[in-house]
Design a protein around this motif. Structure first.
Motif, mmCIF file in Angstrom:
data_model
loop_
_atom_site.group_PDB
_atom_site.id
_atom_site.type_symbol
_atom_site.label_atom_id
_atom_site.label_comp_id
_atom_site.label_asym_id
_atom_site.label_seq_id
_atom_site.Cartn_x
_atom_site.Cartn_y
_atom_site.Cartn_z
ATOM 1 N N HIS A 196 0.992 -1.591 0.618
ATOM 2 C CA HIS A 196 0.223 -0.107 0.024
ATOM 3 C C HIS A 196 1.010 1.831 0.359
ATOM 4 C CE1 HIS A 196 -3.797 -2.213 0.270
ATOM 5 N NE2 HIS A 196 -3.354 -2.726 1.815
ATOM 6 N N ASP A 197 2.167 1.606 0.346
ATOM 7 C CA ASP A 197 3.185 2.576 0.921
ATOM 8 C C ASP A 197 3.573 2.672 -0.001
ATOM 9 O OD1 ASP A 197 4.422 0.421 2.088
ATOM 10 O OD2 ASP A 197 4.947 1.247 3.910
ATOM 11 N N SER A 198 3.549 1.822 -1.726
ATOM 12 C CA SER A 198 4.504 1.652 -2.412
ATOM 13 C C SER A 198 4.521 2.969 -3.664
ATOM 14 C CB SER A 198 4.455 0.029 -3.314
ATOM 15 O OG SER A 198 6.142 0.355 -4.350
ATOM 16 N N ASN A 199 5.599 3.135 -4.211
ATOM 17 C CA ASN A 199 5.218 3.803 -5.566
ATOM 18 C C ASN A 199 5.877 3.064 -6.984
ATOM 19 O OD1 ASN A 199 8.509 4.309 -5.048
ATOM 20 N ND2 ASN A 199 9.016 6.438 -4.440
ATOM 21 N N LYS A 200 6.044 1.921 -6.801
ATOM 22 C CA LYS A 200 6.421 1.127 -7.918
ATOM 23 C C LYS A 200 5.186 0.987 -8.577
ATOM 24 C CE LYS A 200 10.894 -0.097 -6.241
ATOM 25 N NZ LYS A 200 11.608 -1.436 -5.293
ATOM 26 N N TYR A 201 4.748 1.361 -9.644
ATOM 27 C CA TYR A 201 3.651 1.060 -10.126
ATOM 28 C C TYR A 201 3.800 -0.182 -10.952
ATOM 29 C CZ TYR A 201 2.515 5.043 -7.141
ATOM 30 O OH TYR A 201 2.084 6.314 -6.370
ATOM 31 N N PHE A 202 2.680 -0.939 -11.517
ATOM 32 C CA PHE A 202 2.741 -1.967 -12.190
ATOM 33 C C PHE A 202 1.404 -1.871 -13.357
ATOM 34 C CE2 PHE A 202 3.573 -4.585 -8.884
ATOM 35 C CZ PHE A 202 2.553 -4.916 -9.225
ATOM 36 N N TYR A 203 0.335 -2.787 -13.998
ATOM 37 C CA TYR A 203 -0.769 -3.446 -14.656
ATOM 38 C C TYR A 203 -0.928 -4.382 -13.984
ATOM 39 C CZ TYR A 203 0.519 -0.010 -18.383
ATOM 40 O OH TYR A 203 0.525 1.854 -18.656
ATOM 41 N N TYR A 204 -2.505 -3.873 -13.605
ATOM 42 C CA TYR A 204 -2.726 -5.073 -12.842
ATOM 43 C C TYR A 204 -4.427 -5.340 -13.970
ATOM 44 C CZ TYR A 204 -5.915 -6.524 -8.927
ATOM 45 O OH TYR A 204 -6.959 -7.279 -8.187
ATOM 46 N N LYS A 205 -5.301 -6.725 -13.345
ATOM 47 C CA LYS A 205 -6.292 -6.422 -13.858
ATOM 48 C C LYS A 205 -7.024 -8.229 -13.402
ATOM 49 C CE LYS A 205 -10.113 -7.228 -16.630
ATOM 50 N NZ LYS A 205 -10.901 -7.104 -16.201
ATOM 51 N N ASP A 206 -7.768 -7.648 -12.575
ATOM 52 C CA ASP A 206 -8.830 -8.476 -11.827
ATOM 53 C C ASP A 206 -10.146 -9.628 -12.544
ATOM 54 O OD1 ASP A 206 -10.688 -9.762 -10.107
ATOM 55 O OD2 ASP A 206 -9.936 -8.407 -8.030
ATOM 56 N N PHE A 207 -9.900 -10.929 -12.757
ATOM 57 C CA PHE A 207 -10.053 -11.777 -13.185
ATOM 58 C C PHE A 207 -11.552 -12.302 -11.907
ATOM 59 C CE2 PHE A 207 -6.555 -10.969 -16.112
ATOM 60 C CZ PHE A 207 -7.455 -10.903 -17.157
ATOM 61 N N SER A 208 -11.455 -11.934 -10.418
ATOM 62 C CA SER A 208 -12.394 -12.502 -9.650
ATOM 63 C C SER A 208 -13.957 -12.670 -11.041
ATOM 64 C CB SER A 208 -12.121 -12.294 -8.679
ATOM 65 O OG SER A 208 -11.539 -12.130 -8.206
ATOM 66 N N ASP A 209 -13.687 -11.841 -11.686
ATOM 67 C CA ASP A 209 -15.571 -12.034 -12.019
ATOM 68 C C ASP A 209 -15.994 -13.127 -13.575
ATOM 69 O OD1 ASP A 209 -14.166 -9.952 -13.204
ATOM 70 O OD2 ASP A 209 -15.639 -8.971 -14.099
ATOM 71 N N ASN A 210 -14.987 -13.086 -13.846
ATOM 72 C CA ASN A 210 -15.250 -13.987 -15.019
ATOM 73 C C ASN A 210 -14.763 -15.189 -14.770
ATOM 74 O OD1 ASN A 210 -14.358 -15.789 -17.518
ATOM 75 N ND2 ASN A 210 -13.181 -13.998 -18.556
ATOM 76 N N ILE A 211 -15.851 -16.330 -13.870
ATOM 77 C CA ILE A 211 -15.894 -17.686 -13.080
ATOM 78 C C ILE A 211 -15.325 -18.512 -14.254
ATOM 79 C CG2 ILE A 211 -17.575 -18.863 -11.909
ATOM 80 C CD1 ILE A 211 -16.717 -16.034 -10.454
ATOM 81 N N TYR A 212 -15.974 -18.459 -15.187
ATOM 82 C CA TYR A 212 -15.824 -19.703 -16.102
ATOM 83 C C TYR A 212 -14.111 -20.290 -16.295
ATOM 84 C CZ TYR A 212 -15.122 -22.683 -20.208
ATOM 85 O OH TYR A 212 -15.497 -23.511 -21.019
ATOM 86 N N LEU A 213 -13.653 -18.810 -16.725
ATOM 87 C CA LEU A 213 -12.058 -18.671 -16.868
ATOM 88 C C LEU A 213 -11.369 -19.336 -15.784
ATOM 89 C CD1 LEU A 213 -9.346 -17.686 -18.769
ATOM 90 C CD2 LEU A 213 -10.093 -15.864 -18.025
ATOM 91 N N ALA A 214 -11.571 -18.482 -14.728
ATOM 92 C CA ALA A 214 -10.659 -18.521 -13.621
ATOM 93 C C ALA A 214 -11.426 -20.278 -13.173
ATOM 94 C CB ALA A 214 -11.615 -17.187 -11.849
ATOM 95 N N ASP A 215 -12.561 -20.449 -13.003
ATOM 96 C CA ASP A 215 -12.716 -22.322 -12.545
ATOM 97 C C ASP A 215 -11.727 -23.189 -13.585
ATOM 98 O OD1 ASP A 215 -13.756 -21.291 -10.651
ATOM 99 O OD2 ASP A 215 -16.349 -21.937 -11.753
ATOM 100 N N THR A 216 -11.717 -22.917 -14.933
ATOM 101 C CA THR A 216 -11.067 -23.688 -16.019
ATOM 102 C C THR A 216 -9.618 -23.364 -15.375
ATOM 103 O OG1 THR A 216 -13.065 -23.485 -17.467
ATOM 104 C CG2 THR A 216 -11.041 -24.141 -17.937
ATOM 105 N N ILE A 217 -8.835 -22.712 -15.269
ATOM 106 C CA ILE A 217 -7.830 -22.852 -14.885
ATOM 107 C C ILE A 217 -7.923 -23.332 -13.650
ATOM 108 C CG2 ILE A 217 -5.188 -21.412 -14.943
ATOM 109 C CD1 ILE A 217 -6.529 -21.234 -17.544
#
Length: 161
Positions: A38-59
């Motif tokens: 939380h206190d970092s200034n080192k940023y990168f990209y992110y994508k949450d896939f928790s709402d993609n149930i089929y993809l998440a469950d399959t993998i």
């Protein structure tokens, strides 16, 4: 599993790996500004896939079949790091039964580039490797040292049942 990092090679079939890589990088909007702590200034990209149930469950079923560890996930996401977007050392969770499952999704990186690091060891970034470890282990992801291709990990936060 104690405080070891367990590495499983060649997790996904080649076609699934190729499609998942393309899906994460090109078919989903990912957000810049994510940090390891939380206190970092080192940023990168992110994508949450928790709402993609089929993809998440399959993998995740592939992970369960391969590891034979009784896990249940509560969160799944991708981290996308370009050159100069190192993470910080951090832990994912304090619970004793919490485990992180991290798939190295993007292309294998050159030696000493994009490594997964603990305080004790560096693990090379090898495409299609799955790393499973206690979420309380202090760790970080290094960015690629050069090039235009990002380092992409597909991560499950889990609890052992």
């Amino acid at each position: 599993m104690d405080n070891e990092i367990k590495v499983y090679e060649n997790l996904l079939p080649p076609e699934v790996l190729k499609h998942l890589h393309h899906f994460v990088l090109f078919n989903n909007e990912h957000w810049y500004g994510h940090t390891s702590k939380h206190d970092s200034n080192k940023y990168f990209y992110y994508k949450d896939f928790s709402d993609n149930i089929y993809l998440a469950d399959t993998i995740f079923q592939t992970i369960l079949d391969r590891t034979a560890i009784p896990l249940r996930y509560n969160r799944v996401y991708a981290n996308i790091q370009y050159v100069c977007q190192d993470g910080d050392f951090h832990i994912d969770a304090h619970e004793n039964n919490a485990y992180t499952c991290m798939i190295m999704l993007s292309n294998t990186l050159p030696e000493n580039s994009g490594c997964f690091c603990t305080k004790e060891q560096k693990y090379p970034f090898i495409q299609n490797n799955l790393l499973v470890f206690k979420s309380s282990i202090l760790h970080m992801g290094e960015a690629p040292k050069q090039g235009r291709e990002p380092r992409i990990t597909f991560v499950y936060k889990t609890l052992m049942q």
